[in-house]
Design a protein around this motif. Structure first.
Motif, short mmCIF file in Angstrom:
data_model
loop_
_atom_site.label_atom_id
_atom_site.label_comp_id
_atom_site.label_asym_id
_atom_site.label_seq_id
_atom_site.Cartn_x
_atom_site.Cartn_y
_atom_site.Cartn_z
N CYS A 1 0.85 -1.20 0.00
CA CYS A 1 0.00 0.00 0.00
C CYS A 1 0.88 1.24 0.00
CB CYS A 1 -0.92 -0.01 1.22
SG CYS A 1 -1.89 1.50 1.39
N HIS B 1 0.49 4.01 1.25
CA HIS B 1 0.47 4.82 2.48
C HIS B 1 1.50 4.38 3.53
CE1 HIS B 1 -3.79 6.59 1.68
NE2 HIS B 1 -2.82 7.32 1.16
N ASP B 2 1.91 3.14 3.47
CA ASP B 2 3.03 2.67 4.29
C ASP B 2 2.90 3.01 5.78
OD1 ASP B 2 5.43 1.34 4.61
OD2 ASP B 2 6.64 3.13 4.29
N CYS B 3 1.73 2.79 6.35
CA CYS B 3 1.54 3.06 7.78
C CYS B 3 2.43 2.10 8.59
CB CYS B 3 0.09 2.85 8.19
SG CYS B 3 -1.08 3.84 7.24
N TYR C 1 1.92 0.78 11.40
CA TYR C 1 1.20 -0.27 12.14
C TYR C 1 0.40 -1.18 11.20
CZ TYR C 1 -2.54 3.05 11.23
OH TYR C 1 -3.41 3.89 10.59
N CYS C 2 0.64 -1.10 9.89
CA CYS C 2 -0.23 -1.78 8.90
C CYS C 2 -0.34 -3.29 9.16
CB CYS C 2 0.31 -1.54 7.50
SG CYS C 2 -0.70 -2.37 6.25
N SER D 1 -7.72 -4.43 2.06
CA SER D 1 -6.32 -4.77 2.33
C SER D 1 -5.34 -3.82 1.67
CB SER D 1 -6.05 -6.21 1.85
OG SER D 1 -6.18 -6.27 0.45
N ASN D 2 -5.83 -2.68 1.22
CA ASN D 2 -4.97 -1.67 0.60
C ASN D 2 -5.74 -0.36 0.73
OD1 ASN D 2 -3.17 -0.31 -1.43
ND2 ASN D 2 -2.44 -2.42 -1.64
N ASP D 3 -5.31 0.71 0.06
CA ASP D 3 -6.12 1.92 0.04
C ASP D 3 -6.42 2.25 -1.41
OD1 ASP D 3 -7.26 4.50 0.16
OD2 ASP D 3 -6.34 4.82 2.12
N LYS E 1 -7.81 6.71 3.66
CA LYS E 1 -7.15 7.79 4.41
C LYS E 1 -6.87 8.96 3.48
CE LYS E 1 -5.23 4.80 7.90
NZ LYS E 1 -4.32 3.67 7.96
S1 SF4 Z 1 -3.54 -0.78 4.03
FE1 SF4 Z 1 -4.31 0.74 5.48
S2 SF4 Z 1 -3.00 0.54 7.30
FE2 SF4 Z 1 -1.95 -0.50 5.59
S3 SF4 Z 1 -0.56 1.05 4.75
FE3 SF4 Z 1 -2.49 1.14 3.58
S4 SF4 Z 1 -3.71 2.72 4.58
FE4 SF4 Z 1 -2.09 2.13 6.01
#
Ligand code: SF4
Length: 225
Positions: A25, A27-29, A31-32, A70-72, A102
């Motif tokens: 993803c 966004h690379d959070c 805590y993903c 499971s992704n954005d 997000k």
């Molecule tokens: S799938 Fe959700 S938690 Fe995981 S990196 Fe993307 S936005 Fe963030």
């Protein structure tokens, strides 16, 4: 490919999940959950890609499907073509859909599509403060302001994983989204987040309940002991 039954860690109305965009993803959070799974099985995530075979999935009827769990799907780096192919497929079936991002600015493409009439939207806002584990995501303020620009659709907010916050500013951001419901959950991945104490979480819930429905996820109980 199959439609997946919801695992019960979502909104109670969601019956299934379905994903067309897979891999890392953008966004690379920190805590993903998906990154955590890849790490646990020592299997690096593939680059982000569109899985054409998912367009053969029969989405059935009478379901409430979380699309893109499971992704954005609406992250800035996701090509509009991938989003449109996903929305077009959804629209062939008589279901309701949850789209969560997000990057709510990306919902503009959904709002201009016929499938919007059978959909609800959601954004995650973990805190009003920008924490390093939020990765490359748009800021919490940006997310709330974009949710505010979309009045013609039911909206939800997920506060998960909750991170330490400034009560007044956080409540005003959530209020700005005008959510029908807010879900609150805590980190389940031992990600060493800066978490609020019990009293602060209870204060937040009390403030939110003044204008919306608040659902506490089971994983929040760790912070409320
Ligand atoms: S799938 Fe959700 S938690 Fe995981 S990196 Fe993307 S936005 Fe963030």
């Amino acid at each position: 490919m199959a439609l997946n039954k919801s695992q019960g860690n979502m909104y109670e109305f969601v019956t299934h999940t379905w994903n067309t965009v897979k891999g890392t993803c953008p966004h690379d959070c920190g805590y993903c959950y998906m990154k955590g799974i890849a790490k646990r099985f020592n299997k690096p995530q593939s680059p982000v890609h569109f899985d054409e075979s998912e367009l053969k999935t029969n989405l059935g009827s009478g379901n409430f499907i979380f699309v893109g769990s499971s992704n954005d799907l609406f992250a800035n780096d996701i090509p509009a073509d991938w989003i449109l192919k996903t929305l077009n497929h959804c629209d062939k079936f008589d279901n309701r859909y949850l789209f969560q991002s997000k990057n709510p600015a990306g919902f503009n493409i959904l709002m201009a599509h016929p499938v919007a009439r059978k959909s609800v939207i959601c954004t995650t806002i973990e805190s009003d403060i920008i924490h390093p584990q939020m990765g490359n995501t748009p800021t919490p303020t940006y997310r709330a302001l974009y949710m505010d620009t979309m009045p013609e659709i039911d909206k939800y907010v997920t506060i998960e994983p909750i991170m330490d916050f400034r009560l007044d500013l956080f409540v005003s951001l959530i209020k700005r989204c005008n959510p029908k419901q807010v879900n609150i959950g805590a980190d389940t991945g031992k990600n060493h987040l800066s978490e609020p104490p019990k009293e602060k979480v209870l204060e937040l819930i009390a403030e939110l309940e003044k204008f919306t429905v608040v659902k506490q996820k089971s994983n929040l109980s760790r912070l409320l002991k």
